[in-house]
Scaffold this motif. Structure first.
Motif, short mmCIF file in Angstrom:
data_model
loop_
_atom_site.label_atom_id
_atom_site.label_comp_id
_atom_site.label_asym_id
_atom_site.label_seq_id
_atom_site.Cartn_x
_atom_site.Cartn_y
_atom_site.Cartn_z
N THR A 175 0.84 -1.20 0.00
CA THR A 175 0.00 0.00 0.00
C THR A 175 0.88 1.25 0.00
N SER A 204 0.41 5.75 0.77
CA SER A 204 -0.48 6.81 1.24
C SER A 204 -0.72 7.81 0.12
N ILE A 220 -4.00 4.22 0.83
CA ILE A 220 -4.62 4.30 2.17
C ILE A 220 -4.32 5.65 2.80
N GLY A 221 -5.02 5.94 3.88
CA GLY A 221 -4.79 7.18 4.61
C GLY A 221 -3.43 7.19 5.29
N ALA A 243 -2.55 7.49 8.29
CA ALA A 243 -2.46 6.72 9.53
C ALA A 243 -2.66 5.23 9.28
N GLY A 244 -2.66 4.82 8.02
CA GLY A 244 -2.84 3.41 7.68
C GLY A 244 -4.31 3.01 7.62
N THR A 245 -5.20 3.98 7.64
CA THR A 245 -6.63 3.69 7.62
C THR A 245 -7.13 3.51 6.19
N LEU A 246 -8.18 2.72 6.05
CA LEU A 246 -8.80 2.53 4.74
C LEU A 246 -9.81 3.66 4.54
N VAL A 247 -9.55 4.48 3.55
CA VAL A 247 -10.42 5.62 3.27
C VAL A 247 -10.75 5.66 1.78
N ILE A 262 -15.62 0.70 1.15
CA ILE A 262 -14.48 0.31 2.00
C ILE A 262 -14.43 -1.21 2.18
N LYS A 266 -12.61 -2.62 -0.74
CA LYS A 266 -11.19 -2.27 -0.64
C LYS A 266 -10.51 -3.23 0.34
N GLN A 267 -11.15 -3.45 1.47
CA GLN A 267 -10.60 -4.35 2.48
C GLN A 267 -10.46 -5.77 1.93
#
Length: 167
Positions: free
Chosen positions: A101, A103, A139-140, A142-146, A152, A155-156
């Motif tokens: 991934t 950012s 990804i965001g 902070a490692g978040t899925l956005v 989402i 994506k996950q």
């Protein structure tokens, strides 16, 4: 953008992330759209259903291999229509390795516009060829899925699928 007089061809396929609509010109893949696609996100005209179109058959086969973990790279002619900046972002997306991934900031740095994270996000959201042009790998910070046109949850699933087949 696509010439509104140009004939485009489509077919649906079932996949582990839902029904996908594959769209091609005479010679290249134009779009992979989601089952619950926002019709305003990617606008295409003059669509004709075609089950035996060579580009659509090739795309179907390669996506099936991808979902089985047998393909990490796609070999399909793409016709990415967008602004020069969007095409630059979509080209950068294609360099993100399978199972990895990046950012939005990293993509902005790749295209030489370090502070343009929001513009990268907007271009990412307009990517017409989901999965093959792997916007799901962004990804965001902070490692978040956005943000993902397919949702989402899709994506996950795509990221989980890739990580399960990565050595």
């Amino acid at each position: 953008m696509w010439n509104i007089m140009e004939q485009l061809f489509y077919r649906y396929i079932d996949s582990p992330v839902g029904k996908l609509k594959l769209v091609a010109s005479d010679t290249a893949l134009v779009a992979i759209l989601w089952e619950n696609e926002n019709p305003k996100r990617i606008q295409l005209a003059n669509l004709t259903q075609a089950f035996q179109h060579p580009v659509l058959l090739q795309t179907k086969l390669q996506l099936e291999e991808y979902f089985l973990g047998k393909r990490q790279y796609f070999e399909i002619s793409l016709d990415l229509q967008g602004t020069p900046f969007q095409r630059q972002v979509w080209t950068a997306l294609q360099t993100i390795p399978y199972g990895k991934t990046c950012s939005y900031k990293q993509i902005a740095q790749m295209v030489g516009r370090e502070k343009a994270m929001r513009a990268v996000g907007a271009a990412n959201g307009k990517n017409p060829i989901s999965i093959i042009v792997p916007c799901h790998r962004v990804i965001g910070a902070a490692g978040t899925l956005v943000g993902f046109a397919g949702g989402i949850d899709k994506k996950q699933k795509l990221l989980a699928l890739e990580s399960s087949f990565t050595i």
